[in-house]
Design a protein around this motif. Structure first.
Motif, short mmCIF file in Angstrom:
data_model
loop_
_atom_site.label_atom_id
_atom_site.label_comp_id
_atom_site.label_asym_id
_atom_site.label_seq_id
_atom_site.Cartn_x
_atom_site.Cartn_y
_atom_site.Cartn_z
N LYS A 40 0.84 -1.21 0.00
CA LYS A 40 0.00 0.00 0.00
C LYS A 40 0.87 1.26 0.00
CE LYS A 40 -3.01 2.44 3.25
NZ LYS A 40 -3.73 2.32 4.54
N GLU A 41 1.83 1.32 0.92
CA GLU A 41 2.71 2.49 1.00
C GLU A 41 3.56 2.64 -0.27
OE1 GLU A 41 2.59 4.83 3.30
OE2 GLU A 41 0.90 3.66 4.09
N LYS A 42 4.04 1.53 -0.78
CA LYS A 42 4.88 1.55 -1.99
C LYS A 42 4.13 2.15 -3.16
CE LYS A 42 6.38 -1.75 -5.50
NZ LYS A 42 6.48 -3.20 -5.84
N PHE A 43 2.89 1.72 -3.39
CA PHE A 43 2.15 2.17 -4.56
C PHE A 43 1.61 3.59 -4.38
CE2 PHE A 43 2.00 -2.39 -5.59
CZ PHE A 43 2.37 -2.32 -6.93
N ILE A 44 1.24 3.96 -3.17
CA ILE A 44 0.80 5.34 -2.92
C ILE A 44 1.94 6.30 -3.18
CG2 ILE A 44 0.14 6.96 -1.10
CD1 ILE A 44 -1.66 4.81 0.06
N THR A 45 3.15 5.91 -2.75
CA THR A 45 4.32 6.78 -2.89
C THR A 45 4.70 7.01 -4.35
OG1 THR A 45 5.18 6.05 -0.76
CG2 THR A 45 6.75 7.07 -2.28
N LYS A 46 4.67 5.94 -5.15
CA LYS A 46 5.18 6.07 -6.52
C LYS A 46 4.13 6.43 -7.56
CE LYS A 46 4.96 1.37 -8.45
NZ LYS A 46 5.74 0.29 -9.04
N SER A 47 2.84 6.37 -7.19
CA SER A 47 1.78 6.64 -8.17
C SER A 47 1.60 8.14 -8.40
CB SER A 47 0.46 6.03 -7.70
OG SER A 47 -0.57 6.34 -8.62
N ASP A 48 1.32 8.50 -9.65
CA ASP A 48 1.02 9.90 -9.96
C ASP A 48 -0.49 10.16 -9.95
OD1 ASP A 48 0.37 8.44 -12.17
OD2 ASP A 48 1.52 9.64 -13.61
N LYS A 49 -1.27 9.16 -9.52
CA LYS A 49 -2.72 9.31 -9.37
C LYS A 49 -3.08 9.15 -7.89
CE LYS A 49 -3.70 6.94 -13.78
NZ LYS A 49 -4.41 5.79 -14.38
N PRO A 50 -4.16 9.81 -7.45
CA PRO A 50 -4.60 9.59 -6.07
C PRO A 50 -5.17 8.19 -5.89
CG PRO A 50 -6.16 10.99 -7.24
CD PRO A 50 -5.00 10.80 -8.15
N HIS A 78 -6.88 5.43 -3.05
CA HIS A 78 -7.45 5.20 -1.73
C HIS A 78 -7.62 3.69 -1.53
CE1 HIS A 78 -10.79 4.75 1.24
NE2 HIS A 78 -10.02 5.60 1.88
N PHE A 79 -6.95 3.17 -0.49
CA PHE A 79 -7.04 1.76 -0.17
C PHE A 79 -8.03 1.54 0.97
CE2 PHE A 79 -2.98 1.60 -2.36
CZ PHE A 79 -2.93 0.33 -2.89
N THR A 80 -8.85 0.51 0.84
CA THR A 80 -9.70 0.04 1.93
C THR A 80 -9.28 -1.39 2.24
OG1 THR A 80 -11.57 1.39 1.21
CG2 THR A 80 -12.06 -0.42 2.70
N SER A 107 -6.76 2.09 -14.61
CA SER A 107 -7.68 2.76 -13.71
C SER A 107 -8.17 4.08 -14.29
CB SER A 107 -6.98 3.03 -12.37
OG SER A 107 -5.94 3.97 -12.59
N LYS A 108 -9.07 4.68 -13.55
CA LYS A 108 -9.53 6.02 -13.88
C LYS A 108 -8.63 7.03 -13.18
CE LYS A 108 -14.10 3.97 -14.17
NZ LYS A 108 -15.40 3.75 -13.50
N LYS A 109 -9.05 8.30 -13.17
CA LYS A 109 -8.19 9.35 -12.60
C LYS A 109 -8.04 9.20 -11.09
CE LYS A 109 -9.05 12.76 -16.22
NZ LYS A 109 -9.59 14.11 -16.55
N SER A 110 -9.09 8.73 -10.42
CA SER A 110 -9.03 8.50 -8.99
C SER A 110 -9.24 7.00 -8.74
CB SER A 110 -10.11 9.31 -8.27
OG SER A 110 -10.04 9.09 -6.88
N ASP A 113 -11.13 -3.16 -7.69
CA ASP A 113 -10.78 -1.80 -8.10
C ASP A 113 -11.91 -1.20 -8.95
OD1 ASP A 113 -10.14 -1.80 -11.18
OD2 ASP A 113 -9.12 -3.58 -10.42
N ASN A 114 -11.94 0.10 -8.99
CA ASN A 114 -12.99 0.82 -9.73
C ASN A 114 -12.50 1.26 -11.11
OD1 ASN A 114 -11.14 2.75 -8.84
ND2 ASN A 114 -12.68 4.36 -8.62
N GLY A 115 -11.65 0.45 -11.72
CA GLY A 115 -11.04 0.81 -13.00
C GLY A 115 -11.95 0.61 -14.18
N MET A 116 -11.33 0.47 -15.36
CA MET A 116 -12.11 0.42 -16.59
C MET A 116 -12.81 -0.92 -16.81
SD MET A 116 -9.13 0.07 -19.48
CE MET A 116 -8.32 1.56 -18.92
N GLY A 117 -12.48 -1.93 -16.00
CA GLY A 117 -13.15 -3.22 -16.12
C GLY A 117 -12.67 -4.05 -17.30
N ILE A 118 -13.20 -5.26 -17.38
CA ILE A 118 -12.79 -6.21 -18.42
C ILE A 118 -14.06 -6.79 -19.05
CG2 ILE A 118 -11.46 -8.30 -18.91
CD1 ILE A 118 -10.09 -7.83 -16.14
#
Length: 262
Positions: free
Chosen positions: A120-130, A132-134, A164-167, A187-192
């Motif tokens: 969680k910390e690794k991906f939050i740190t390196k991502s250029d998108k916001p 939110h992990f639950t 993913s989307k923007k958020s 995840d709330n991404g573009m789906g398959i």
């Protein structure tokens, strides 16, 4: 009677011809997939190699000797791109061993939560998108090979972020049943699409490649989910995907509990 036998033989020949045509078509499809895979792999490796060549050229020229901050930045780029290539190479070699059942799993009971928190910390740190992990872990431990399990979870989270989307909303949950530790990654991404869901775990398949490029050009050539599938298979587990195109994707992992507990 001769006419009936003749018609019967004709039907047999027709079936054989149809069968041979199907085999040839399948072989052609596999050959095309391999060609696409090879092209994508070369393209994906070309970018970091180009970056390494460019950066080392600048460093070797001496033009950055009086610019320590810029020099350090170029060294960091070289290190990161070299790590990327090494990870890619190791993944291909590991997949080959997994497919040939030559890689042993060093399974043990491990605590699940620290791994998820680190990722969680690794991906939050390196991502250029916001992002939110639950996190909802009712199952606190899992019986796995720790290193392979970390890489498996990293691939699934990375996939969620790439497509993913923007958020980004990522939900990770776990619980037990009688036989399995069950882990869900949502995840709330573009789906398959339903069609692509049937092939996303194939080694040479890149589901919705055209659409993904349109939505932001995520890089890679389909090894991530195949790696996940192979590792789950090596753990004698199961993986399923549930997704609605344009809405969400959820992967569900079934990992066998330690034998003494069954």
């Amino acid at each position: 009677r001769d006419a009936q036998e003749s018609r019967g033989l004709g039907d047999v020949y027709k079936r054989q011809i149809v069968y041979q045509i199907k085999i040839i078509a399948r072989q052609n499809k596999i050959a095309q997939l391999r060609e696409d895979f090879s092209y994508a792999m070369i393209h994906d490796m070309k970018t970091p190699l180009s970056s390494i060549t460019m950066c080392t050229s600048f460093l070797h020229s001496g033009r950055l000797d009086d610019k320590p901050e810029m020099k350090e930045k170029y060294f960091t780029i070289v290190e990161n791109e070299a790590d990327h290539l090494l990870a890619l190479t190791n993944k291909i070699l590991t997949l080959s061993k997994l497919e040939n059942h030559k890689l042993e799993m060093n399974k043990k009971k491990i605590s699940f939560e620290p791994i998820i928190e680190d990722l969680k910390e690794k991906f939050i740190t390196k991502s250029d998108k916001p992002i939110h992990f639950t996190i909802d872990l009712k199952a606190k431990e899992v019986y796995v090979d720790e290193e392979f399990f970390k890489e498996l979870m990293s691939n699934l989270i990375d996939n969620a972020i790439k497509y993913s989307k923007k958020s980004i909303e990522i939900k990770i949950s776990s619980h037990y049943d009688d036989k399995y530790t069950i882990i869900k990654i949502y995840d709330n991404g573009m789906g398959i699409s339903e069609k692509d869901q049937r092939t996303i775990f194939d080694k040479f398949e890149r589901a919705s490649a055209t659409k993904r490029t349109k939505f932001g050009g995520a890089t890679g050539f389909g090894l991530g989910l195949n790696y996940v599938y192979q590792v789950i298979e090596a753990h004698e587990g199961k993986i399923y995907v549930n997704s609605i195109e344009g809405d969400f994707t959820e992967f569900t992992l079934f990992i066998p509990k330690i034998m003494e507990e069954l």
